[in-house]
Write an enzyme that holds these catalytic residues in place. Structure first.
Site, short mmCIF file in Angstrom:
data_model
loop_
_atom_site.label_atom_id
_atom_site.label_comp_id
_atom_site.label_asym_id
_atom_site.label_seq_id
_atom_site.Cartn_x
_atom_site.Cartn_y
_atom_site.Cartn_z
CG ASP A 136 -1.80 1.19 1.32
OD1 ASP A 136 -2.78 1.24 0.56
OD2 ASP A 136 -1.53 2.10 2.12
CD GLU B 85 -5.39 0.75 -3.97
OE1 GLU B 85 -6.59 0.96 -3.87
OE2 GLU B 85 -4.57 1.08 -3.09
CG ASP C 62 -1.54 3.11 5.68
OD1 ASP C 62 -2.60 3.46 5.14
OD2 ASP C 62 -0.73 3.91 6.19
#
Ligand SMILES: [Zn+2]
Length: 320
Positions: free
Chosen positions: A110, A215, A297
């Site tokens: 992340d 991501e 996170d």
């Protein structure tokens, strides 16, 4: 099938180069575009040996770091950002054979601002100290510049704080130009510190894990955010993905890019419950369904890892 991966290094061209640009515009593919000088070289026009690069008419020139590549050199570009010169080499990398092993080490990553990266293992990777210090300095310079601009507006006959009327030209002082040059230099320095730190991080990830889930961040959209630290971190996200993908390709590792619409922050990684809202300020939360307490996170990173694990097995919300 092959991939082209650009590799960058800072080069020290010194006075010889400045003279060259001052005296000659006849270089084969040299284009001068405002403040950005650049020219391209075909692969037979230059050679790299360790930390030195041979450029026609200039000879051997020192580089800040070794150019990291494995593969055939296709060509190069020499460009100037602020007062630094960069060599960017494009390398052809053969696609590695796809290896599917049992028990592959999968990690979710992340990306953030205070912690550059949070891993699904719970590790948090913080940017280098020099980076934070340089950002602070940059913020001060922006403040200085806006004070200097206010003074210039008053000199031009405007009230303090009054917006500049359309079409009106405010003459810049010597000090404003000086501040602007320092801002440009600092941006180049920040980009350099960030690229080096990102190289460490991406090398660590591909050495340690077989499948890395990240991501698909909407970098262009996020750049609209005006907060300086956030805006600059965002510029690093694209670089992070680029480095990760070419290093993974070199080592036969897999990068899984999870769709930006997948709610990695809002989903409980223990039971799958999805909370309706998760404002950015919320750093920790407890799942109302299974009562697991989450670091925001780490939870998001675990969700990314789980998506990657199911994508390695079958279908999941993964984008191209
Ligand atoms: Zn839960």
């Amino acid at each position: 099938m092959t991939k082209n991966a650009p590799q960058m290094a800072v080069i020290h061209l010194g006075q010889a180069f400045k003279n060259f640009f001052a005296g000659s515009a006849e270089y084969p593919t040299f284009k001068k575009k405002g403040r950005h000088d650049r020219f391209t070289l075909t692969n037979d026009q230059f050679a790299i040996k360790g930390r030195k690069v041979h450029i026609p008419k200039l000879g051997w020139v020192r580089m800040d770091e070794m150019v990291r590549f494995v593969g055939k050199v296709l060509g190069g570009t020499i460009s100037r950002i602020a007062d630094r010169w960069f060599l960017s080499v494009t390398v052809e990398i053969p696609d590695p054979p796809v290896v599917r092993r049992e028990n592959q080490a999968v990690v979710g990553v992340d990306l953030g601002v205070s912690a550059w990266a949070t891993l699904s293992t719970g590790e948090k990777i913080i940017g280098p100290k020099a980076y934070a210090a340089t950002l602070k300095k940059l913020r001060q310079l922006y403040k200085r510049f806006s004070r200097q601009m206010e003074a210039a507006k008053v000199r031009a006959g405007l009230e303090p704080g009054q917006p500049i009327p359309k079409g009106m030209h405010i003459p810049w002082s010597q000090n404003m130009r000086k501040t602007q040059r320092r801002i440009a230099r600092l941006h180049a320095r920040i980009a350099n510190i960030r690229a080096n730190a990102l190289h460490q991080l991406t090398t660590y990830l591909v050495n340690r894990f077989d499948v890395i889930a990240i991501e698909d961040l909407n970098v262009a959209g996020m750049l609209k955010n005006h907060k300086l630290a956030r805006a600059i971190a965002n510029r690093g996200f694209g670089e992070f993905r680029r480095q990760l993908e070419y290093k993974a390709a070199q080592r036969g590792k897999t990068v899984v890019v999870v769709s930006r619409w997948y709610p990695s922050s809002k989903t409980c990684s223990s039971c799958g419950y999805k909370v309706p809202k998760m404002p950015l300020a919320v750093r920790e939360w407890t799942c109302p369904e299974c009562h697991t307490h989450h670091d925001r996170d780490i939870n998001a990173a675990i969700n990314l890892r789980q998506v990657a694990e199911s994508s390695v097995r079958g279908s999941s919300p993964v984008s191209a």
